[in-house]
Design a protein around this motif. Structure first.
Motif, short mmCIF file in Angstrom:
data_model
loop_
_atom_site.label_atom_id
_atom_site.label_comp_id
_atom_site.label_asym_id
_atom_site.label_seq_id
_atom_site.Cartn_x
_atom_site.Cartn_y
_atom_site.Cartn_z
N SER A 10 34.08 6.25 40.23
CA SER A 10 34.97 5.14 39.97
C SER A 10 36.15 5.27 40.92
CB SER A 10 35.44 5.20 38.51
OG SER A 10 36.09 6.42 38.26
N GLU A 11 37.01 4.31 40.91
CA GLU A 11 38.19 4.37 41.77
C GLU A 11 39.30 5.10 41.02
OE1 GLU A 11 38.45 3.08 44.97
OE2 GLU A 11 36.30 2.81 44.81
N PRO A 12 39.56 6.38 41.32
CA PRO A 12 40.60 7.09 40.60
C PRO A 12 41.97 6.60 41.00
CG PRO A 12 39.72 8.46 42.35
CD PRO A 12 38.89 7.22 42.33
N SER A 13 42.90 6.80 40.12
CA SER A 13 44.27 6.45 40.45
C SER A 13 44.76 7.34 41.56
CB SER A 13 45.17 6.61 39.22
OG SER A 13 44.71 5.82 38.16
N PRO A 14 45.57 6.79 42.50
CA PRO A 14 46.08 7.63 43.58
C PRO A 14 46.87 8.80 43.02
CG PRO A 14 46.45 5.30 44.06
CD PRO A 14 45.96 5.39 42.64
N ALA A 15 46.70 9.94 43.67
CA ALA A 15 47.43 11.13 43.22
C ALA A 15 48.91 10.90 43.40
CB ALA A 15 46.97 12.34 44.03
N ALA A 16 49.65 11.29 42.39
CA ALA A 16 51.09 11.14 42.49
C ALA A 16 51.62 11.99 43.63
CB ALA A 16 51.74 11.56 41.17
N ALA A 17 52.56 11.44 44.37
CA ALA A 17 53.10 12.19 45.50
C ALA A 17 53.83 13.40 44.99
CB ALA A 17 54.05 11.30 46.29
N PRO A 18 53.70 14.51 45.69
CA PRO A 18 54.43 15.70 45.29
C PRO A 18 55.91 15.52 45.51
CG PRO A 18 53.36 16.02 47.39
CD PRO A 18 52.92 14.70 46.90
N GLN A 265 28.36 14.53 57.47
CA GLN A 265 27.06 13.93 57.22
C GLN A 265 26.90 13.49 55.77
OE1 GLN A 265 23.67 16.19 58.80
NE2 GLN A 265 25.08 17.30 60.12
N GLY A 266 27.84 13.87 54.93
CA GLY A 266 27.72 13.56 53.51
C GLY A 266 28.48 12.29 53.14
N ASP A 267 28.41 11.96 51.85
CA ASP A 267 29.11 10.80 51.33
C ASP A 267 30.62 11.01 51.50
OD1 ASP A 267 30.35 8.86 49.67
OD2 ASP A 267 28.55 8.73 48.44
N PRO A 268 31.33 10.11 52.21
CA PRO A 268 32.76 10.34 52.45
C PRO A 268 33.58 10.31 51.17
CG PRO A 268 32.12 8.14 53.17
CD PRO A 268 30.86 8.87 52.86
N ARG A 269 33.09 9.64 50.14
CA ARG A 269 33.86 9.58 48.88
C ARG A 269 33.98 10.96 48.25
NH1 ARG A 269 30.35 5.57 45.61
NH2 ARG A 269 28.79 6.97 46.50
N TYR A 270 32.86 11.71 48.24
CA TYR A 270 32.89 13.04 47.64
C TYR A 270 33.72 14.00 48.49
CZ TYR A 270 29.30 11.30 44.51
OH TYR A 270 28.62 10.56 43.58
N ALA A 271 33.60 13.89 49.80
CA ALA A 271 34.39 14.76 50.66
C ALA A 271 35.88 14.48 50.50
CB ALA A 271 33.96 14.56 52.12
N ALA A 272 36.26 13.21 50.38
CA ALA A 272 37.67 12.87 50.22
C ALA A 272 38.20 13.37 48.88
CB ALA A 272 37.85 11.35 50.33
N ILE A 273 37.39 13.29 47.83
CA ILE A 273 37.83 13.80 46.53
C ILE A 273 38.00 15.32 46.60
CG2 ILE A 273 36.92 14.29 44.23
CD1 ILE A 273 36.22 11.41 43.96
N ASP A 274 37.07 16.02 47.27
CA ASP A 274 37.24 17.45 47.45
C ASP A 274 38.52 17.74 48.23
OD1 ASP A 274 35.18 18.51 46.04
OD2 ASP A 274 34.18 19.42 47.74
N ALA A 275 38.78 16.94 49.23
CA ALA A 275 39.98 17.13 50.04
C ALA A 275 41.24 17.00 49.18
CB ALA A 275 40.00 16.12 51.18
N MET A 276 41.30 15.96 48.37
CA MET A 276 42.47 15.79 47.51
C MET A 276 42.56 16.92 46.49
SD MET A 276 45.16 14.33 46.49
CE MET A 276 45.22 12.83 47.46
N ARG A 277 41.43 17.28 45.92
CA ARG A 277 41.42 18.37 44.94
C ARG A 277 41.96 19.65 45.57
NH1 ARG A 277 35.78 18.52 42.68
NH2 ARG A 277 36.52 16.79 41.43
N SER A 278 41.58 19.92 46.80
CA SER A 278 42.03 21.13 47.47
C SER A 278 43.54 21.09 47.72
CB SER A 278 41.29 21.32 48.79
OG SER A 278 41.73 20.42 49.78
#
Length: 900
Positions: A10-18, A265-278
């Motif tokens: 789904s479209e998660p809410s943008p992460a709040a800015a630090p 090579q993977g789905d950019p949505r999952y990579a971007a979520i991993d990036a934000m999570r990191s």
């Protein structure tokens, strides 16, 4: 309980800015797809900005101004345009060309609405070793940029021709002395160039124009261009790097620049979520920029339960093994077909109707539950870190459990003990002392694509710590392992992957998983489990001889371990004894471990290889408690031999029968005897799955036939490991066909093959009596009779005569059913035999009487072609249904597993 495959995002809410101005930014080069895909993924993951990489813009049909507008519409700022390569310290003519190129890029940047241009230190061989010239040229570039409201971020590259370190780049920037010239600091280059944080403390925050973050397992140019990782997935001291950057007073964006071939090579949505999570997990380490709304990870108290997705076939093996290991079926879920098996604090749930798809006859770990000090806080943290929350149906009186999906689809539950009230006690109790005290760890195998995602998930979402990658030797290639555990080591999760797979020969268990249970006495537990019939994995003697040579163990302990197949390791902190069961349910096994002292590992590095080889041997051995079934090729003739092997493995057959000659001109032909590539692929799939070839067909010798024409056919069968050859004799001359059958037996005998004579009712060898006469006259020790239930019934052959024949003549049987009414014509007989056979129990053949006249224990080959069903369900599903239906009818002695 609930399990799920990887959920649609789904479209998660943008992460709040630090806190402060540290906007979270991702370079488009981190992600796969077109620029449109990348911007959508960055927005969905909650990033506030992007770096636009030149190649992405070049490939896009959008104009720079359209890109600016699209980013603005998505709430994304454009923080950087990159890279502008090989600019500084070059000869005058090239410098003039570079300035012209820069002017064009400045035009583009104005259209994009971006103010900072990244200039990496030159890699070109024409760049000279002259810092003053580099400073002079960079100052000129900065002056031109400043006149247009732009600025230049100069970056030291570890693989550059001359400027490799931050300290060197900073000296050049200082010498240039221009306000529009500053530094871009990249964590990968920082560590790759010097391996430390040298030079960072000398740079004031107002001269740091941009910061890029990346992690890595190793430092090399190849890793930098192809194998960078998101923060927390590698071993670099990003906390220390970020600490020094922030201490300088830097207030700009924090950007990810992760060049990784898997992510691209993977789905950019999952990579971007991993990036934000990191990024959120990294910020959590620094109080100054703690992410808003991210609860701290609650303390974990241990493994609460492990849930297995099973079907009726795999549940039989799993329950039998759990019972022999001392587990008891203590509870049944009030509203779901879920069983609770327990021993000590170790709990296993068996879910017979999981949300997650189950391969036939396969058991798999579909959910993990951890004891959280605050389950709701754990769930809020997981959701804040963009872990998909899993829906879960429940009755009002049932526990409201929180669960999220790991990258591979495994459900992770956060709970206390209230969920136990959802199970109705069965009244079963332990008959003797408990062998197991709890769950020590769970081991999962990830695809190489999900491996880094999974490490980051458990580290960030559960607040666990992950160790460095271990490389484990294995019979079929190296295995990578990383372990995640909570600070108290109450929850341990091993993650494994195969980093490289080439070709299709890989006779390993597909994606193996195991649950390791803790015991206080491994020797006593192993002995007790063996006495109860547990399928303990047998470890070879050579292992113990080597162990004895390496370590001064007591003779008594070594003898006990050798007797009970227990493996051993020790370090300066303690000792580790462990043993395993064989594979149950296709891919799962159970391990039992005893930790002595403060030993925190998982066994010696070579134990994985020893166990894999032992599992391989065990899989090739016939199970004693179940009948062996073979998938006859005619059942799924549209499948090529490699595909047939895969279908058999997935459905739970032990064998296949391969049709290597064409009987009719209309049927597909698979020339294994003359097609080396097809032979190679078939052997590879046999090796990879553990399926074996029971028989090959068809040696059909008519009046004009010559047995020697089948020599290559027989040799190919032997190469495949076949045991039997199906023969037919459509010849009215008894003496001639007997002589030729005997000759065929003689050709097959040196190859270890039997010739099993089949008697279709429409041929000149039409019944049991005629076929038996041929065998008696031929008098060959490797001659056999194949009883096909359809042919036996249609030919009117005698059950009494069948019972009187030598049992050594029968090596396997063709099992099927058919309508009771026998077709009146030969064409009708043939049509039924090839296109309309029925599953056992659906027709009028007296299956049990015929089969009871055969020797017990011989394999049943299911030859059940049915054109309409294959067209409706597909050949693979038809083959699966054939086995499931046959087992329900013909294996009634197996214990039944009930859903409730």
């Amino acid at each position: 309980m609930l399990s799920a495959d990887r959920q649609p995002l789904s479209e998660p809410s943008p992460a709040a800015a630090p806190g402060g101005d540290h906007r979270l930014v991702i370079a488009t080069g981190c992600l796969s797809g077109t620029l449109e895909d990348k911007l959508a993924a960055a927005q969905a993951a909650g990033f506030s900005g992007v770096e636009i990489c030149e190649d992405d813009l070049i490939m896009s049909p959008w104009s720079p101004s359209r890109v600016r507008d699209e980013c603005a519409a998505r709430g994304l700022s454009i923080e950087l345009y990159q890279p502008f390569r090989d600019f500084e310290a070059v000869p005058a003519d090239l410098f003039a060309a570079n300035l012209r190129r820069a002017d064009r890029k400045f035009d583009l940047m104005e259209q994009l609405g971006v103010t900072t241009l990244l200039v990496p230190s030159a890699e070109s061989s024409v760049a000279v070793d002259d810092d003053s010239l580099a400073a002079e040229q960079l100052a000129e570039l900065a002056a031109r940029a400043e006149r247009r409201g732009l600025r230049i971020a100069y970056e030291a590259q570890a693989w550059a021709r001359r400027v490799k370190t931050t300290a060197h780049a900073w000296r050049i920037v200082q010498e240039a002395g221009h306000p529009a010239l500053g530094l871009c600091l990249d964590s990968f280059h920082q560590f790759a160039a010097g391996g430390d944080l040298g030079g960072l403390s000398d740079v004031p925050g107002d001269k740091i124009f941009h910061v890029q973050l990346a992690d890595a397992q190793r430092l090399s140019p190849d890793a930098g261009r192809h194998h960078r990782l998101f923060p927390g997935q590698g071993v670099l001291d990003l906390d220390g790097f970020l600490g020094q950057v922030l201490a300088s007073g830097y207030g700009g964006p924090l950007s990810l620049e992760v060049s990784n071939d898997v992510y691209r090579q993977g789905d950019p949505r999952y990579a971007a979520i991993d990036a934000m999570r990191s990024m959120l997990a990294l910020e959590e380490l620094r109080d100054a920029i703690r992410p808003a709304g991210l609860p701290p990870a609650p303390r974990l108290g241990g493994h609460m339960f492990t849930e297995l997705a099973v079907d009726e076939a795999s549940a039989l093996e799993v329950t039998r093994t759990l019972a022999s290991a001392g587990f008891v079926h203590t509870g049944q879920h009030r509203s779901k077909p879920v069983q609770l098996w327990q021993q000590g604090s170790a709990r296993v749930l068996l879910n017979l109707m999981p949300e997650r798809a189950v391969h036939p006859a396969t058991a798999s770990i579909c959910a993990l539950a951890v004891d959280s000090a605050d389950p709701q806080a754990s769930a809020r943290r997981a959701e804040r870190l963009l872990a998909p929350v899993l829906p879960r149906s429940r009755r009002p009186d049932e526990a409201d459990l929180c669960s999220v999906a790991a990258p591979d689809g495994t459900a992770v539950f956060f709970c206390r003990t209230d969920w136990l009230d959802d199970f109705v006690p069965t009244g079963a109790v332990h008959a003797g002392g408990e062998l197991v005290t709890g769950t020590d760890h769970v081991s999962l195998t990830e695809s190489v694509d999900d491996f880094d995602h999974a490490v980051l998930f458990y580290r960030s979402v559960l607040g666990m710590r992950s160790d460095e990658i271990s490389e484990l030797p294995a019979p079929y290639g190296v295995i990578y392992r990383r372990t995640a555990s909570d600070p108290d080591r109450r929850v341990r999760i091993n993650l494994n992957t195969v980093p490289l797979r080439r070709g299709d020969w890989g006779p390993t268990v597909p994606n193996p998983q195991h649950i390791a249970f803790a015991t206080d006495d491994a020797v006593a537990a192993a002995r007790a489990m063996r006495d109860r019939g547990a399928p303990v994995l047998t470890i070879p003697e050579n292992y113990y001889d080597d162990l004895d040579a390496r370590l001064p163990l007591s003779p008594e302990l070594l003898a006990a371990m050798r007797e009970n197949s227990i493996m051993y390791d020790r370090d300066e902190h303690g000792e580790y004894l462990h043993f395993s069961t064989a594979i149950v349910g296709g891919r799962l096994f159970f391990e039992f471990v005893q930790r002595i002292g403060a030993y925190a590992g998982y066994g010696a590095a070579n134990t994985a290889a020893v166990c894999m080889a032992a599992h391989r041997r065990t899989r090739r051995m016939a199970p004693e408690s179940r009948r062996d079934y073979s998938l006859a090729h005619l059942t799924a003739l549209s499948l090529s031999p490699p595909e047939l092997v895969e279908a058999a493995a997935e459905a739970g057959y032990r064998y296949v029968g391969l049709r290597m000659t064409r009987v009719t001109t209309q049927e597909p032909h698979y020339p294994l005897a003359t097609d080396p590539a097809l032979m190679r692929r078939t052997r590879s799939r046999l090796a990879a799955t553990g399926v074996e070839v029971l028989d090959i067909e068809l040696a059909r010798i008519d009046p004009a036939g010559n047995p020697r024409d089948y020599l290559r056919f027989l040799e190919a069968g032997a190469e495949l490991g076949a045991r039997h050859v199906i023969g037919q004799l459509p010849d009215p001359d008894f003496a001639r066909k007997t002589d030729r059958f005997a000759e065929l037996c003689d050709l097959a005998r040196p190859l270890g093959l039997t010739i099993d004579l089949e008697f279709p009712s429409w041929t000149e060898t039409p019944d049991l009596a005629e076929a038996a006469r041929v065998l008696r006259a031929a008098g060959r020790p490797n001659a056999g009779l194949l009883i096909d239930l359809l042919h036996f019934a249609r030919s009117g052959s005698s059950l009494a005569e069948l019972r009187d024949l030598p049992p050594e003549w029968f090596h396997f049987a063709h099992v099927c059913d058919a309508p009771a009414e026998i077709p009146a014509t030969q064409a009708g007989l043939i049509h039924t035999a090839r296109f309309e056979r029925l599953f056992p129990g659906e027709g009028g053949i007296d299956l049990r009487s015929i089969l009871s006249a055969l020797p017990p224990g011989i394999p049943y080959a299911l030859e059940i072609p049915h054109a309409e069903r294959v067209a409706q369900f597909g050949a693979k599903e038809h083959a699966r249904l054939a086995l499931a239906t046959t087992r329900r009818l013909l294996d009634p002695t197996q214990p039944q597993v009930h859903a409730a």
